[in-house]
Every structure is written in structure tokens, then in C-alpha cells.
Design an enzyme around this catalytic site. Structure first.
Site, PDB file in Angstrom:
ATOM      1  N   GLY A 616       8.004  -3.858  -2.523  1.00 19.99           N
ATOM      2  CA  GLY A 616       9.087  -4.914  -2.474  1.00 19.99           C
ATOM      3  C   GLY A 616       8.642  -5.860  -1.355  1.00 19.99           C
ATOM      4  O   GLY A 616       8.484  -7.350  -2.072  1.00 19.99           O
ATOM      5  N   ASP A 617       8.111  -5.837  -0.710  1.00 18.81           N
ATOM      6  CA  ASP A 617       7.678  -6.609   0.555  1.00 18.81           C
ATOM      7  C   ASP A 617       6.699  -5.785   1.280  1.00 18.81           C
ATOM      8  O   ASP A 617       6.454  -6.082   2.571  1.00 18.81           O
ATOM      9  CB  ASP A 617       8.486  -6.618   1.173  1.00 18.81           C
ATOM     10  CG  ASP A 617       8.251  -8.334   2.280  1.00 18.81           C
ATOM     11  OD1 ASP A 617       7.725  -8.926   1.995  1.00 18.81           O
ATOM     12  OD2 ASP A 617       9.588  -8.218   3.576  1.00 18.81           O
ATOM     13  N   LEU A 618       5.267  -5.556   0.280  1.00 16.03           N
ATOM     14  CA  LEU A 618       4.334  -4.578   0.624  1.00 16.03           C
ATOM     15  C   LEU A 618       3.440  -5.814   1.704  1.00 16.03           C
ATOM     16  O   LEU A 618       1.957  -6.051   0.951  1.00 16.03           O
ATOM     17  CB  LEU A 618       3.983  -3.947   0.403  1.00 16.03           C
ATOM     18  CG  LEU A 618       3.012  -2.733   0.819  1.00 16.03           C
ATOM     19  CD1 LEU A 618       3.759  -1.811   2.187  1.00 16.03           C
ATOM     20  CD2 LEU A 618       2.665  -1.624  -0.837  1.00 16.03           C
TER      21      LEU A 618
END
Length: 723
Positions: A616-618
Site C-alpha cells: 500500500g505504500d511501497l
């Protein structure tokens, strides 16, 4: 005993087996109303249009006359249609069949609910549903007559009997709702008292065996009958033998195909137990050939009542009636489901253990200091939490407990122990209460993260640690989800993920993972380490692809059961559309960019047909690299969820470009990842819409700097779109 001619309707796409199964189910429903099926007629339609033409009406009338001729004169005859009838269709049938009452499937279900309702709440809910269903079907017929009613004056015509009847229904519904609101208030109070305890709700198709499982899990004497809708009222009992904390189990009303929406709306309070549960036990009759359809009906109903995102576990009940080959096929099709028989003690024991494990994973540890004067609260905490350690100080009893996050937040509020942490010394003092002695490496916080203040520290053996505290209250809730995600993914990934040794509302601590961040934020801007963003190495792309494939190999059902937020592709698209509308004024996208976003959202062929677990926030700051450029660790799983599988790929596209994305997708497929023909295009379009999500976060947190960043990124997208 009344007799019925049952009319089935087969539309294009309906199989013969499905139609006959539905008719058998309807016959079972009618039997509960003591109505005997005299004959069955199936009308086959060439299109999806349900209109009853003159030919069909004549055919039905002839069959009714035939059935009526074989019956005694004083025996009542009904026509029952296995479908939902509009008021117009109902009127056409009754006009064609003078003297024969016509009811549809929804009316049959409503009558059964009326018959089985026992408590005052259930009776009120059913009557409201029945009146709501009847309201649009009130018309001028023989029962109402053709006269004018009262209400006129000064020579005006009075109200028609239809109008008066509708008014009577509306007034009755309003009165029932007022009474029900008072009873629901009491139920809401009872439900609020249970919010600190783990709660599982048994849901599923009617007659799947929920009540039998309820009795087996809790030892309660709930009604168990082999009939549809034997249970209408929600029963809540503690699992027996009791656990610490107690686990509550609720048995709810069953679902069925084409359950009248009036009933779903009316049974708001009853179905609230499913919405508020921490875990849904979706009970399926494994011996029923139509179990797939029944499972789909259950899931659709859960989504309708707002429980679609609640973590769930499928229970394939009545497995004793299934042969070994079918069991193996079921295990292959639903590997995460639990195959059980409600009457087998060993199966119930396995289910009990699974419940304890599931709720243990959703709980967190904390340290509470309870003054000796708060004896009542001390007793409540001991009843609703697992006490891991207990010591005594001058301030009171110091308890290290494991409980649900909501319970801990409430107790901390009552104890007024939540104090903002303003220095590394205060943060290390907080972690010390959890038995961990650390020394800070720096005099101040690492403030580079948006959600946490961080202290870099070492233990007595020299092992480096990360200790962090939330910047804002909402981050605490997200951290509970992150903890569950980490427990799920750490054993499955080929790279490292944080191992939280301490997790409480105000402090998280874990040993620092070896590796170098792909990018480091400096006052001069981002500084890339090891990795060249313009030409990412094959070693990096291959290791990244393997990690992503391993992450997405975790079954969405398993992730959902672990408490990971889940959303369907349809929900994702709707949420993105709302986000675009909410940020349009602040971002001021060009018309070309706006149209690009809208076309992407509307293009069904671009979007995936499946969902997957994503980080999700890579972004590169959350990637740890080895000296050879390989990905060795992934940090910060706060945004992890089950959703559109392209989320992590889109961020990769933004950082490294579309050509690198195409290389990654190829390696991802080779590693076993699931792809689709337009994945690269879809991920690129998702990246083009990324400024919307950044702006939405900035507006929600009132962060002007992040909003400017979103505008800067939008400028790049605008230039790309215009090129």
C-alpha cells in the site's frame, strides 16, 4: 389445508437444476405455512423481460382451472410465484385468475417470519417489513370497494379507499418504528457493554446449521430445528468453557435467496450483531449441491447490511454427509475454510481453537496502572483482558495485559494515562514499562516519517532498535491493523519485515532490520542509495518481483480473517471517484487529466477481476537493500490492505518508469504472480491518479506542504497527458 399452484420462471442463463432447486426450496417454505403444493408450472422466457403477456396469462389460467377442478369446493387455492412480483404483475395475475389469491416469494418469506417471530422486537420488525412490502401493492379491488372515503370538504371529493388504506399503513409503520426505536435503544446499550469483548457472529444461509453450532460452542439451549428460519432473534452467549477474556458468540437470522429488502431494512438491530462482530463465521451446508449459490447470497446480504468488510471464516458444516472425494474437492476450492460437523466434539474443539487463535491475533499488549481506589475497574479489566503480569506500586496495581484495542483505549481514557510523548527520554521510559531497557543513539527524534516520531536506540547487547510513537491519534488505530498484517506476512515473505516486540497505543519497538534504505531524505532532498532510479538493476527487480508475488500469494480470505481491511474492485473505483470529486477544487486538474481519470475508472477491461494483499505504500524509503542491490527488507505496513493488486506496481511505475514496470511485471509473472493483459497500462493510470490520494491525505490532515507536493506531481501528469 390450502393448496398452491407454484409458478417457476426460467430466464436465459438459468439452468434447469437451479430452477428445480429453487422450487424445492419454495415448497419447503410453503410447508412451514401448511400449504400443500398441488402442481408446479415453469414459464420459460426468451429474454430477461419478466412481463406477463396474454399468452402466458391464458396458460396459467388454464392450469389453475385444471387444478381447481380436482379440488374440493371449500378448499382454498393460491398461485405462488417463485420470484418477486411488481404491483403491476400482481394485478395482472389476479385479474386473470378471478377468485385466486396470488402471492410471490417475498410474501411467503414474510408470512413465515410473522409465524416464527417470538420476541416483541422481532414481531415489530416483521410487521414493519410486511406493511412496507404491502404499501405499493394497495390498490382499488373488491376488498376496498369503489367508494370514496372521508377527508373531503366544501364540496370536494373525499379521499379514495386506496389513499386511506395507504395512509393507514404509513401511520401504523410510523407508530411501530417509534416503539421499536425504544426497544432498540435498550439493545444498543447491551451491545455497547459487549464492545470490550471479542465477538464472533454465526451467519449464513437459513438452515445451514448455525443454531447447532451455537449450542455446541456455548452450551446454550438455543432452538435447533431442521426448518428454514427457525431462528429470527439474535442470541448472544459466551463460549463455553469460558476463556480469558470471554469470547461472545451470536446466532443471527439466516439469509435466503431474494430475501425481501424490507426485511433486511427492518431487521437493522438484529443484523447489527453481524456488523459489529470482530469475526464472522460464515456457515455453509457442505452437503447441499447449491452451496456456492447460498454462499454468494450470504456474502451479498452481508455487503448489503454493511458487514462486507468484517473479517470472516467459512465453516463447511454438515461435512459428515459428504464423501471423501467431495471433501478433497472442497478443500482445494476453499483451502482456508474449516470443514466441520456441529455434532462432532473434535470438530467443535478445532473451531474453538481457531476462534481463540483468531481473536488472540487481534489483541494487543499494554501496561495499565490502576489506582487501588478503582477496584471496580480493576475487576472489569481482569474479566475482559488477559493479565500477563501484575505488580504493585505506590500508584496502584500495574497490569501488563492483552486485550482488544477498543477496550484498551477506553480504559486508558478512564485512567487518564495517555500523555503526549514529547522527548526520546519519555518514549524510552514508556518502552521500559514493557520490560525493555534501551539507550538512545541521538538526542532528538527522527522526524522524517509522517505518522511516527522515531528514536534509534540500542539494547545492552548492542543490538539496534527502532522505537516509535504516533504523531496523531488516528495513527494508533492504523497501527493495530499493521500489527496483524506483520504477523501474517513475516513468515511468508522472502525478505524481512519488522518484528514488533513491543506494541502499545503509545509505543512500538522492534529490532532494526539490516539493510540500507533505497532512498534517504536529506535537507537537500531525496538521496538515492545503491539503487539508480533511472536504471534499476536486474537483481533489484527480480528480488522485488519475488517479494511481491509472495505477498499476493497470501489468500485474500486469510488476510481478511486476520483483520486486514478489504475492498472489492467496485468499491475501490467508487472510492477513487469520491476522492477525485473531493479534491478537484484543491488540485484544479486540467480537463484533459480529468477526462483521463474518468475514462480509466469507467474502463472495465483495464481493471482486474481479482483482489490481492498489497503493502500500500511501497516507496523507496520503505525498501531496504543489500550491498548487491537486492531487496532484503520492507518497512512500514500501515497502509496494507486487500484491494486492487496494482497498488504497489503503480508506485513502482512512478519511481522507476513504465519500462521498468514492464520488466517488473514480467519477473512478477515468472515468480508466480497473477497478471492480466492490461496490467502495465492499469498500473500506469493508477499512478497518474496518485495526486488525488496525496491531496486527500493532505486535506484530511491540514498539511499544506503535502498538498503542494500533490500539485507538483499533478503538474508532471498534466505534461505527460498533453504530450
Amino acid at each position: 389445508m390450502p393448496r398452491a399452484l407454484v409458478l417457476g420462471r426460467q430466464f436465459p442463463g438459468d439452468t434447469d437444476a437451479a430452477v428445480h432447486t429453487a422450487l424445492a426450496e419454495l415448497e419447503n417454505l410453503l410447508a412451514q405455512l401448511e400449504i400443500r403444493v398441488a402442481a408446479t408450472l415453469i414459464q420459460r422466457y426468451r429474454s430477461a423481460d419478466p412481463t406477463l403477456g396474454e399468452g402466458k396469462l391464458a396458460e396459467i389460467a388454464a392450469r389453475v382451472a385444471e387444478v381447481r377442478g380436482d379440488a374440493p369446493e371449500d378448499e382454498e387455492l393460491l398461485l405462488v410465484v417463485d420470484d418477486a412480483l411488481s404491483p403491476v404483475q400482481l394485478r395482472a395475475l389476479e385479474d386473470a385468475l378471478a377468485g385466486v389469491e396470488v402471492i410471490d416469494r417475498a410474501s411467503v418469506i414474510l408470512r413465515i417470519f410473522e409465524k416464527h417471530a417470538r420476541t416483541r422486537v422481532a414481531r415489530l420488525e416483521v410487521e414493519i417489513a410486511a406493511l412496507t412490502h404491502a404499501l405499493p401493492r394497495v390498490r382499488e379491488d373488491r376488498s376496498l370497494g369503489g367508494r370514496e372515503g372521508g377527508g373531503g370538504g366544501r364540496g370536494e371529493r373525499g379521499h379514495s379507499n386506496v389513499t386511506l388504506k395507504k395512509q393507514e399503513h404509513r401511520e401504523r409503520i410510523a407508530g411501530l418504528r417509534r416503539e421499536l426505536a425504544g426497544l432498540r435503544a435498550a439493545e444498543e446499550t447491551q451491545r455497547a457493554r459487549r464492545q470490550d469483548l471479542p465477538r464472533a457472529a454465526l451467519v449464513g444461509y437459513t438452515n445451514a446449521g448455525k443454531s447447532s453450532l451455537m449450542r455446541a460452542l456455548t452450551g446454550s439451549e438455543v432452538l435447533v430445528e431442521d426448518r428454514l428460519f427457525a431462528t429470527l432473534d439474535t442470541t448472544v452467549r459466551a463460549m463455553s468453557p469460558e476463556t480469558a477474556p470471554r469470547i461472545l458468540v451470536s446466532d443471527t437470522v439466516g439469509f435466503i435467496r431474494e430475501l425481501p429488502h424490507e426485511l433486511v431494512a427492518s431487521f437493522h438491530a438484529t443484523l447489527a450483531e453481524a456488523r459489529d462482530a470482530g469475526l464472522l463465521l460464515v456457515v455453509v451446508d457442505a452437503s447441499d449441491l447449491q452451496w456456492r449459490t447460498q454462499l454468494a447470497v450470504t456474502r451479498e446480504a452481508l455487503a448489503t447490511i454493511g458487514a462486507g468488510a468484517v473479517p470472516s471464516r467459512v465453516l463447511l458444516n454438515k461435512i459428515d454427509r459428504v464423501d471423501a472425494a467431495t471433501r478433497a474437492a472442497l478443500a482445494e476450492e476453499l483451502p482456508a475454510a474449516l470443514q466441520i460437523c456441529a455434532h462432532a466434539p473434535e470438530d467443535v474443539a478445532r473451531l474453538r481453537a481457531a476462534l481463540i487463535e483468531a481473536f488472540d491475533a487481534s489483541q494487543v499488549d499494554d501496561v495499565l496502572v490502576v489506582p487501588f481506589t478503582e477496584g471496580h475497574l480493576l475487576g472489569e479489566i481482569r474479566a475482559h483482558a488477559r493479565v500477563l503480569a501484575e505488580t504493585y506500586t505506590e500508584a496502584g496495581a500495574q497490569l501488563r495485559v492483552r486485550a482488544l484495542p477498543a477496550a484498551l483505549e477506553r480504559w486508558r481514557g478512564l485512567l487518564s494515562t495517555v500523555q503526549p510523548i514529547t522527548s526520546p527520554e519519555e518514549l524510552l521510559a514508556a518502552v521500559r514499562r514493557h520490560g525493555l531497557e534501551l539507550q538512545a543513539e541521538d538526542a532528538d527524534f527522527d522526524r522524517t516519517g509522517l505518522d511516527f516520531l522515531v528514536v534509534h536506540a540500542r539494547d545492552e547487547a548492542g543490538t539496534p532498535w527502532i522505537v516509535r510513537t504516533p504523531r496523531r491519534p488516528e495513527v494508533t488505530a492504523a497501527a493495530y491493523v499493521e500489527a496483524r498484517v506483520l504477523r501474517l506476512v513475516r513468515p511468508r515473505l522472502p525478505v524481512a519485515a519488522p518484528d514488533w516486540r513491543v506494541h502499545a497505543p503509545d509505543v512500538i519497538a522492534y529490532p532494526r532490520i539490516a539493510g540500507t534504505p533505497a532512498v534517504t531524505m536529506t535537507p537537500e532532498g531525496p538521496q538515492w542509495n545503491i539503487l539508480d532510479p533511472a536504471a534499476p538493476s536486474e537483481a533489484f527487480i527480480e528480488s522485488f518481483a519475488r517479494a511481491l508475488a509472495a505477498l499476493q500469494a497470501i489468500a485474500p480470505e486469510e488476510a481478511s480473517r486476520a483483520g486486514v481491511p478489504t475492498s472489492t474492485s467496485t468499491e475501490v473505483r467508487a472510492a477513487l471517484s469520491r476522492s477525485m470529486d473531493a479534491t478537484r477544487e484543491a488540485l484544479q486538474p486540467s480537463e484533459a487529466v480529468w477526462q483521463r481519470w474518468q475514462l480509466w475508472l469507467a474502463d472495465d477491461a483495464t481493471w482486474p477481476q481479482h483482489v490481492a494483499l498489497v503493502h500500500g505504500d511501497l516507496h523507496p524509503g520503505h525498501m531496504l537493500l543489500g550491498t548487491d542491490g537486492r531487496l532484503v527488507g520492507i518497512l512500514d505496513w500501515t497502509e496494507a490492505r486487500v484491494t486492487d493488486p496494482s497498488v504497489d506496481l503503480a508506485l513502482f511505475c512512478g519511481c522507476f518508469g513504465r519500462d521498468a514496470l514492464a520488466r517488473l511485471v514480467e519477473r512478477f509473472a515468472q515468480a508466480g504472480g497473477t497478471t492480466w493483459p492490461r496490467l502495465v497500462e492499469h498500473a500506469a493510470e493508477r499512478w497518474a491518479a496518485f495526486p488525488v490520494l496525496i491531496a486527500e491525505w493532505a486535506l484530511r490532515t491540514d498539511n499544506a506542504a503535502v498538498l503542494e507536493h500533490a500539485r507538483g506531481q499533478l503538474a508532471a501528469i498534466t505534461a505527460e497527458t498533453a504530450a
